[in-house]
Design a protein around this motif. Structure first.
Motif, PDB file in Angstrom:
ATOM      1  N   VAL A 223      40.192  40.095  37.196  1.00 50.18           N
ATOM      2  CA  VAL A 223      41.489  40.998  37.142  1.00 50.18           C
ATOM      3  C   VAL A 223      40.664  42.311  35.837  1.00 50.18           C
ATOM      4  CG1 VAL A 223      43.457  42.404  37.142  1.00 50.18           C
ATOM      5  CG2 VAL A 223      43.140  39.936  38.479  1.00 50.18           C
ATOM      6  N   ARG A 293      35.832  40.974  42.274  1.00 50.69           N
ATOM      7  CA  ARG A 293      36.994  41.326  44.288  1.00 50.69           C
ATOM      8  C   ARG A 293      36.939  39.540  44.922  1.00 50.69           C
ATOM      9  NH1 ARG A 293      36.917  46.921  47.632  1.00 50.69           N
ATOM     10  NH2 ARG A 293      39.003  47.086  48.590  1.00 50.69           N
ATOM     11  N   LEU A 296      39.198  36.497  43.327  1.00 49.33           N
ATOM     12  CA  LEU A 296      40.847  37.301  42.581  1.00 49.33           C
ATOM     13  C   LEU A 296      42.307  35.901  42.943  1.00 49.33           C
ATOM     14  CD1 LEU A 296      41.739  40.601  44.275  1.00 49.33           C
ATOM     15  CD2 LEU A 296      41.225  39.914  41.885  1.00 49.33           C
TER      16      LEU A 296
END
Length: 388
Positions: A223, A293, A296
């Motif tokens: 993140v 992304r 994640l």
């Protein structure tokens, strides 16, 4: 997409350059292109500016077109939320004014005062500077009321880092007087992530989207890298599109295009190649963002996982909005006309009369002219009294 998405451009006529087409390699926004509350927020903000800050300063604020940036970068924000965002953007603008052209010592004092007032509006009570006074009497308290209490601590910490790094920019300006001094791209990237002033905006984005992500989620390596990649895209794009204005203002001292010229690994590049290289760094940051992304992790809770995914959407919306604003705002005036905007053609000679060097030459010429006129007048006066 790979880094080859940005082609090497052929040599253009002197002082005419192709900028990388950044929007063409990015995904589309997740919802509306612009906040439906844009007009209401813009009208209210501009009315407040005219009645509060005064005519001359309001002209400079109007050139920045902050309502447009807010509405493009926060496309899901309501008009009320946009007004709070505009309060913060106004404070950021004030910090820039307080630190952008002064010594590092004065920049340090002003940035510390700015943080103190943001934390506690009473800290600026009785201060003589009109910006500090305005922050203390109106903006800071109004902003604190608008930000979700959950997000306020992380918002404050990101602003502390932002303010500290404006002092580093002042130190860099002083160091840049040594034309032989080298700059390191890697160290510039770390500093620019904070001085671009976007990390606090990401905290505001989480607040307006009701994303309650605890510290351990935000600091998870994937993140955190996703957010840093987003910051890299924002500042690289900003440095590309603001280069023309900054070049005329101060020689673009804190701009990645200029840093390329100082870094030993890229100092051989001409200006077109530096723009191309910046495009490749943007593409590399986008690739890192997409990798994060896609990777994640699950945080063991369906709602939390949804909010992390929504945070990624918000980051991309912010990147796209900032690019859209950079390409059209009157502060940067990147393109001469709509045809150049469509083709991403930058002309560096269309504002030659407003360049800092030209202004210096005009002032020098006027000084010489006034000296000559004064000399002639004095000679005429002496002759009149001597022979008259």
């Amino acid at each position: 997409m790979t880094q080859e998405s940005f082609p090497e451009h052929p040599k253009m006529p002197s002082r005419v350059y192709h900028l990388p087409k950044l929007l063409s390699v990015c995904p589309q926004k997740t919802g509306s292109i612009i906040s439906p509350g844009f007009k209401e927020a813009k009208d209210g903000y501009e009315h407040w500016i005219r009645n509060t800050i005064g005519y001359f300063v309001s002209i400079e604020v109007a050139k920045a077109e902050m309502p447009l940036l807010a509405a493009l970068a926060w496309p899901k924000a309501s008009s009320k939320e946009l007004r709070a965002i505009l309060d913060y953007m106004t404070m950021s603008f004030m910090l820039e004014v307080l630190t952008d052209r002064c010594s590092s010592e004065l920049a340090k004092r002003n940035s510390e005062l700015w943080i103190d007032v943001l934390q506690d509006p009473q800290a600026g009570k009785g201060h003589h500077h009109p910006f500090i006074k305005l922050m203390s009497e109106q903006i800071a308290a109004r902003l604190k009321d608008a930000v979700d209490p959950y997000h306020w601590p992380e918002f404050m910490q990101s602003n502390v880092d932002f303010a500290k790094n404006t002092v580093q920019e002042a130190l860099d300006r002083e160091a840049s007087k040594d034309n032989t001094a080298a700059r390191c791209i890697a160290s510039y990237v770390i500093m620019r992530r904070e001085t671009i002033g976007t990390r606090p905006c990401f905290a505001l984005m989480r607040s307006t989207r009701r994303l309650y992500l605890p510290e351990y989620v935000l600091q998870h390596p994937v993140v955190a890298e996703m957010e840093n990649s987003a910051l890299d895209m924002v500042f690289i794009a900003n440095d590309i599109y603001s280069f023309k204005k900054e070049r005329d203002d101060n020689g673009a001292l804190n701009n990645i295009i200029t840093v390329f010229q100082k870094d030993p690994t890229t100092q051989h590049l001409d200006l077109q190649e530096r723009f191309d290289h910046a495009g490749k760094l943007f593409q590399a940051a986008l690739n890192r963002f997409n990798t994060c992304r896609d990777a994640l992790p699950s945080f063991g809770d369906e709602e939390r996982n949804r909010q992390v995914a929504a945070f990624a959407d918000g980051l991309m919306d912010w990147i796209l909005g900032s690019i859209e604003w950079s390409m059209v705002n009157q502060r940067y005036k990147v393109f001469v006309n709509d045809d150049d905007r469509r083709e991403n053609v930058l002309r560096l000679d269309d504002r030659w009369s407003m360049s800092a060097m030209f202004q210096l030459r005009v002032l020098l010429f006027m000084g010489i002219l006034l000296t000559c006129i004064s000399f002639v007048i004095m000679e005429t006066y002496d002759s009149y009294h001597r022979y008259g």
